[in-house]
Design a protein around this motif. Structure first.
Motif, PDB file in Angstrom:
ATOM      1  N   ASN A 182     -12.252 -11.621   5.326  1.00  0.00           N
ATOM      2  CA  ASN A 182     -11.010 -12.037   4.692  1.00  0.00           C
ATOM      3  C   ASN A 182     -11.148 -13.425   4.076  1.00  0.00           C
ATOM      4  OD1 ASN A 182      -8.306 -12.064   3.900  1.00  0.00           O
ATOM      5  ND2 ASN A 182      -7.640 -12.968   5.845  1.00  0.00           N
ATOM      6  N   ASP A 183     -11.834 -13.484   2.922  1.00  0.00           N
ATOM      7  CA  ASP A 183     -11.888 -14.749   2.194  1.00  0.00           C
ATOM      8  C   ASP A 183     -10.899 -14.765   1.033  1.00  0.00           C
ATOM      9  OD1 ASP A 183     -13.214 -12.893   0.663  1.00  0.00           O
ATOM     10  OD2 ASP A 183     -15.122 -13.968   0.594  1.00  0.00           O
ATOM     11  N   ASP A 184     -10.219 -13.648   0.820  1.00  0.00           N
ATOM     12  CA  ASP A 184      -9.146 -13.543  -0.172  1.00  0.00           C
ATOM     13  C   ASP A 184      -8.195 -12.455   0.291  1.00  0.00           C
ATOM     14  OD1 ASP A 184      -8.004 -12.034  -2.737  1.00  0.00           O
ATOM     15  OD2 ASP A 184      -8.412 -14.107  -3.318  1.00  0.00           O
ATOM     16  N   ASP A 217      -7.484   0.901  -0.100  1.00  0.00           N
ATOM     17  CA  ASP A 217      -8.390   1.878  -0.732  1.00  0.00           C
ATOM     18  C   ASP A 217      -9.041   2.779   0.321  1.00  0.00           C
ATOM     19  OD1 ASP A 217      -7.829   0.932  -3.238  1.00  0.00           O
ATOM     20  OD2 ASP A 217      -9.666  -0.262  -3.430  1.00  0.00           O
ATOM     21  N   ILE A 266     -13.811  -6.320   7.731  1.00  0.00           N
ATOM     22  CA  ILE A 266     -13.264  -6.904   6.503  1.00  0.00           C
ATOM     23  C   ILE A 266     -13.426  -8.419   6.548  1.00  0.00           C
ATOM     24  CG2 ILE A 266     -11.211  -7.141   5.047  1.00  0.00           C
ATOM     25  CD1 ILE A 266     -12.139  -4.247   5.310  1.00  0.00           C
ATOM     26  N   ASP A 312      -5.549 -10.895  -1.018  1.00  0.00           N
ATOM     27  CA  ASP A 312      -5.276  -9.783  -1.926  1.00  0.00           C
ATOM     28  C   ASP A 312      -6.436  -8.786  -1.953  1.00  0.00           C
ATOM     29  OD1 ASP A 312      -2.806 -10.806  -2.563  1.00  0.00           O
ATOM     30  OD2 ASP A 312      -3.486 -11.794  -4.404  1.00  0.00           O
ATOM     31  N   GLN A 313      -7.658  -9.310  -1.999  1.00  0.00           N
ATOM     32  CA  GLN A 313      -8.822  -8.421  -2.011  1.00  0.00           C
ATOM     33  C   GLN A 313      -8.957  -7.668  -0.693  1.00  0.00           C
ATOM     34  OE1 GLN A 313     -12.417 -10.458  -3.145  1.00  0.00           O
ATOM     35  NE2 GLN A 313     -11.588 -11.119  -5.130  1.00  0.00           N
ATOM     36  N   SER A 314      -8.662  -8.334   0.424  1.00  0.00           N
ATOM     37  CA  SER A 314      -8.735  -7.676   1.733  1.00  0.00           C
ATOM     38  C   SER A 314      -7.718  -6.552   1.827  1.00  0.00           C
ATOM     39  CB  SER A 314      -8.497  -8.690   2.855  1.00  0.00           C
ATOM     40  OG  SER A 314      -9.498  -9.681   2.869  1.00  0.00           O
ATOM     41  N   CYS A 359       0.849  -1.197   0.000  1.00  0.00           N
ATOM     42  CA  CYS A 359       0.000   0.000   0.000  1.00  0.00           C
ATOM     43  C   CYS A 359       0.884   1.245   0.000  1.00  0.00           C
ATOM     44  CB  CYS A 359      -0.915  -0.001   1.228  1.00  0.00           C
ATOM     45  SG  CYS A 359      -2.162   1.301   1.198  1.00  0.00           S
ATOM     46  N   ARG A 390      -6.375  -4.884  -0.704  1.00  0.00           N
ATOM     47  CA  ARG A 390      -6.786  -3.793  -1.590  1.00  0.00           C
ATOM     48  C   ARG A 390      -7.895  -2.963  -0.967  1.00  0.00           C
ATOM     49  NH1 ARG A 390      -5.948  -7.619  -5.747  1.00  0.00           N
ATOM     50  NH2 ARG A 390      -8.170  -8.197  -5.752  1.00  0.00           N
ATOM     51  N   ARG A 391      -8.852  -3.624  -0.319  1.00  0.00           N
ATOM     52  CA  ARG A 391      -9.960  -2.888   0.280  1.00  0.00           C
ATOM     53  C   ARG A 391      -9.476  -1.968   1.405  1.00  0.00           C
ATOM     54  NH1 ARG A 391     -15.256  -5.165   3.551  1.00  0.00           N
ATOM     55  NH2 ARG A 391     -16.250  -3.134   3.821  1.00  0.00           N
TER      56      ARG A 391
END
Length: 207
Positions: free
Chosen positions: A182-184, A194, A180, A186-188, A40, A190-191
């Motif tokens: 957290n099932d992925d 962001d 959050i 990378d997505q967590s 980040c 990024r969220r």
């Protein structure tokens, strides 16, 4: 964050921010924090917690934890040097966030991440309401138990203790500003990144 002037019990004034990230053991918060620090584009830094437990194989003093003898930890706790501290899992091991760790990061304009439990979060937010709080979870207690058993690092007694603590922690998730799932990883990451970037943009716009 508009912090109080430095005293014996509060971090120094700075342009930095405090971020608390909590979640049950097994939800993947440490992995998320590690990837967040790497990926980040914000001035993030992790506050290294102090502990009375012995170092595990490969752990480095002042990198993984600040390892303190019990009497030294107790002395610092009585002197008010911790933002928060707690005995964890009923095993006699104490963990805590030294104010000096947080103050150093804030003084450098860093966004200081505290990876602490729900009780520690409440202590920090009570003193600094503008702290940005995230609760990382994996859905429900059944999924958490599956993850704990899959990683195959804990005894049955340890798993039971962790699940008991997790039920306590999950009851407090609505007190966090952001939750959050957290099932992925990378997505967590990024969220969360962001959200932090939007907060930084909002702060810049209002400055």
């Amino acid at each position: 964050m508009n912090l109080k002037p430095p005293t014996a019990t509060s971090p120094a004034v700075s342009t930095g921010r405090m971020i608390v990230i909590s979640g049950p053991s097994g939800a993947g918060k440490s992995t998320v924090v590690r990837e967040l620090l790497k990926g980040c584009g914000l001035p993030l830094t992790l506050s290294v917690s102090a502990t009375t437990r012995a170092p595990r194989a490969g752990e480095v003093h002042e990198q993984d934890y600040i390892f303190l003898p019990r009497d030294e930890f107790d002395r610092r706790r009585r002197a008010g040097e911790f933002l928060e501290s707690k005995e964890v899992y009923g095993r006699g091991d104490w963990y805590g966030t030294l104010q000096s760790q947080v103050a150093a990061g804030l003084a450098d304009g860093k966004w200081v991440i505290l990876e602490i439990d729900v009780d520690g979060m409440q202590s920090v937010v009570e003193r600094y309401p503008e702290t940005i709080t995230f609760f990382i979870h994996c859905g429900d207690i059944d999924e958490l138990e599956r993850r704990l058993r899959t990683r195959n690092t804990d005894s049955e007694d340890a798993i039971r203790r962790r699940l008991e603590v997790a039920r306590h922690e999950l009851a407090y998730q609505n007190r966090y500003r952001y939750q959050i799932l957290n099932d992925d990883v990378d997505q967590s990451v990024r969220r969360i990144c962001d959200i932090l970037q939007q907060l930084q943009l909002g702060a810049s716009t209002n400055a």
